[in-house]
Design a protein around this motif. Structure first.
Motif, short mmCIF file in Angstrom:
data_model
loop_
_atom_site.label_atom_id
_atom_site.label_comp_id
_atom_site.label_asym_id
_atom_site.label_seq_id
_atom_site.Cartn_x
_atom_site.Cartn_y
_atom_site.Cartn_z
N THR A 166 32.10 33.70 37.59
CA THR A 166 33.08 34.60 36.98
C THR A 166 32.62 34.95 35.57
O THR A 166 32.21 34.08 34.82
CB THR A 166 34.46 33.94 36.92
OG1 THR A 166 34.93 33.72 38.25
CG2 THR A 166 35.46 34.84 36.21
N SER A 167 32.70 36.23 35.23
CA SER A 167 32.36 36.70 33.88
C SER A 167 33.16 37.96 33.61
O SER A 167 33.93 38.42 34.46
CB SER A 167 30.85 37.00 33.77
OG SER A 167 30.54 38.21 34.43
N VAL A 199 35.28 40.25 36.23
CA VAL A 199 36.56 40.92 36.02
C VAL A 199 36.44 41.80 34.79
O VAL A 199 36.05 41.34 33.71
CB VAL A 199 37.71 39.89 35.82
CG1 VAL A 199 39.03 40.61 35.58
CG2 VAL A 199 37.82 38.98 37.03
N SER A 200 36.74 43.07 34.92
CA SER A 200 36.55 44.01 33.81
C SER A 200 37.59 43.79 32.72
O SER A 200 38.68 43.28 32.95
CB SER A 200 36.63 45.46 34.32
OG SER A 200 37.91 45.72 34.86
N GLY A 201 37.25 44.22 31.51
CA GLY A 201 38.14 44.10 30.37
C GLY A 201 37.37 43.62 29.16
O GLY A 201 36.95 42.46 29.11
N ALA A 210 42.68 35.63 34.60
CA ALA A 210 42.46 35.30 36.01
C ALA A 210 41.94 33.88 36.17
O ALA A 210 42.35 33.13 37.07
CB ALA A 210 41.49 36.30 36.63
N LEU A 211 41.03 33.49 35.28
CA LEU A 211 40.47 32.14 35.33
C LEU A 211 41.54 31.09 35.09
O LEU A 211 41.58 30.05 35.76
CB LEU A 211 39.35 32.00 34.30
CG LEU A 211 38.74 30.60 34.16
CD1 LEU A 211 38.04 30.18 35.45
CD2 LEU A 211 37.78 30.55 32.97
N ALA A 212 42.42 31.34 34.13
CA ALA A 212 43.47 30.37 33.81
C ALA A 212 44.34 30.08 35.03
O ALA A 212 44.70 28.93 35.30
CB ALA A 212 44.33 30.88 32.65
N ALA A 213 44.67 31.12 35.79
CA ALA A 213 45.49 30.93 36.99
C ALA A 213 44.75 30.09 38.02
O ALA A 213 45.33 29.21 38.66
CB ALA A 213 45.87 32.29 37.58
#
Length: 551
Positions: A166-167, A199-201, A210-213
């Motif tokens: 994830t990045s 994940v864009s942003g 998203a990672l925290a969830a």
């Protein structure tokens, strides 16, 4: 903060999270309903149907209570390469769509920017927190529910033959640089299938949400991107990242890194992340033709006063002086921190985070006035565009300068812009040569890592000198390891490497590296508020209070 009001005509303050979520066009109901739709579609998430479902979602859903400006088709055209579904998880794309439609749905730039940053999640009372926890769970299911239906080569595989990373590297140059790492780990691990769950942003805000969830639900990716030092410490304090000290010791990695870089990967003497490169945050990218037309030049030694004088000269020539893209707030936060560094110097910048120097100091106040002036000299749509759009506008001649980290170099090359012709660069003007260090690395979870052997192979790939050089060539960074061959890198990168060895090195606040995540968030919120109000005293009050309570 007030309780979230019912959806009635009850008046709310326009800049509060409650107002944002009860806007006539962006409601909590809308966000929840869109996420629910993403979950429903994920149950049969076949790549061949994913975007058909996505693009027809608005037409099929008659229960929606609001109308959004953005359509799925507009989203597809907004994200370069978005139709190349085989390279991404379709569920991640669906969630990106949810986020993007929400951020595009209101014409007011201040409100849109605040929504984009998703800070509303962190500011409302318990009632909304419960609801948002539900949406996070739905998001998590949507992300993880697709893996079983991935086709060959799209992330499938058993045991160590699969790796999910994830990045937030999704722009053109970032994606190319990430592919260097993916190719590297595949080369060292034949048969490995890599799921690129980027994940864009800009700045990673959405990726971290998203990672925290996923971490909270005990379903982490195999490895994820993060900044070292301050941001890393927040994961360590939460018991979320694995201790990598044994891996570091076995491979003698510390001896292959500058002392400052190696120490940034530690918390309390233990290593928790592995670096891939070193970025410089305080670079002023310039358009030679625009400056020539204005008969102007930027002298780094002239400081901020000299810069502002030059920018006003450009304005008088009929061209917008500054291109800024702070749709993601990190861009303006980074501009302000560059100005503060220039005014206070490297030593006092560091002391701001040890309570030895106050944000209420006269030099910081002057930096805020400078920032306000430079903001007024920027493009009027700055809060509606992203950092990469801003630097490309600069290279296209729409303005004279753009402040951005040297990941902009990779993005400009990716856009076929020529160094020295379409763009040039100087260190942000100041009284000394300061290198604003922004590091990138990857960590793995403290527990529940799906494929630990593949995760370790990934971390080892990151420290390969050849891989770091090839990555840097695409990204605009310099290698973190000292045994990498940089002779093939660009003129800019050669200069950056020399400066990193000789300049006063400090760490970025805008990227959550120099201090705690809580303090960095307070700073980001204060910058966002200041952009709308211009209230110097309110900004200083917020930051001095944070110095007392958060350091």
């Amino acid at each position: 903060m007030r309780e979230l009001p019912r959806r009635t005509s009850e008046a709310v303050d326009r800049d509060t999270p409650a107002a944002l979520l009860t806007s006539s066009r962006v409601t909590f109901f809308t966000s929840f309903h869109l996420l629910g739709a993403a979950f429903a579609m994920s149950l049969t998430c076949r790549r061949s149907q994913c975007y058909t479902d996505l693009l027809t979602f608005q037409e099929r859903d008659n229960r929606r209570k609001t109308t959004l400006d953005a359509s799925g088709a507009e989203f597809a055209s907004h994200r370069p390469g978005v139709t190349a579904i085989s390279t991404r998880s379709c569920c991640i794309d669906l969630l990106d769509y949810v986020i993007w439609t929400t951020t595009q749905a209101d014409a007011d730039p201040v409100r849109r920017r605040l929504i984009t940053q998703r800070r509303v999640v962190m500011r409302v009372q318990n009632k909304l927190k419960v609801s948002m926890a539900v949406t996070a769970a739905v998001s998590l299911i949507a992300v993880t529910g697709c893996s079983a239906n991935q086709p060959a080569g799209g992330g499938g595989g058993d045991g160590t033959n699969k790796l999910e990373i994830t990045s937030w590297w999704t722009s053109g140059s970032e994606a190319e640089a990430l592919n260097v790492l993916i190719d590297g780990v595949k080369s060292s691990s034949p048969g490995l299938s890599v799921d690129n769950a980027a994940v864009s942003g800009g700045g990673g805000a959405n990726a971290r949400q998203a990672l925290a969830a996923r971490l909270q639900a005990g379903s982490p990716p195999d490895a994820w991107q993060l900044h070292p030092a301050g941001q890393l410490k927040s994961y360590v304090d939460g018991g979320q990242v694995a201790d990598l000290t044994e891996l570091w010791t076995q491979n003698d990695w510390a001896s292959k890194l500058p002392k400052d870089v190696a120490e940034a990967q530690q918390v309390d003497g233990k290593y928790y992340t592995v670096p891939i490169g070193v970025h410089r945050g305080n670079v002023l990218w310039t358009n030679p033709a625009v400056l020539s037309k204005a008969n102007a030049a930027i002298d780094p030694a002239a400081g901020v006063d000299g810069l502002i004088s030059t920018l006003k000269q450009v304005e008088a020539s009929g061209t917008t002086p500054v291109c800024l893209g702070d749709k993601d707030i990190f861009a303006s936060a980074q501009l302000l921190e560059s100005i503060i560094m220039s005014r206070v110097g490297a030593d006092n910048w560091k002391k701001l985070f040890t309570n030895e120097y106050s944000f209420d100091a006269p030099e910081v106040k002057q930096a805020l006035e400078d920032y306000k002036t430079i903001l007024a000299l920027s493009n009027k749509d700055h809060s509606a565009i992203t950092w990469d759009e801003a630097v490309k506008k600069m290279a296209n001649g729409d303005c004279a300068v753009s402040l951005m980290g040297d990941w902009a170099y990779g993005e400009l090359l990716n856009a076929d812009k020529k160094p020295g012709t379409d763009f040039a660069w100087v260190t942000f003007p100041g009284k000394e040569d300061i290198f604003d260090y922004v590091g990138d690395g990857f960590s793995i979870a403290a527990k529940n890592t799906p494929n630990p052997e593949a995760a370790n192979a990934w971390l080892k790939t990151l420290m390969d000198p050849k891989v770091q050089t090839e990555f840097a060539a695409k990204k605009g960074s310099i290698p973190a390891v000292t045994n990498a061959d940089i002779s093939t890198l660009s003129e800019y990168q050669q200069e950056a490497a020399k400066s990193f060895a000789e300049a006063s090195v400090v760490s970025s606040l805008a990227h959550g590296q120099v201090t705690t995540a809580e303090f960095a968030q307070t700073y980001a919120d204060a910058v966002s508020t200041f952009n709308g109000s211009g209230n110097v005293e309110a900004f200083l009050a917020s930051m001095t209070q944070a110095q007392k309570t958060q350091l």
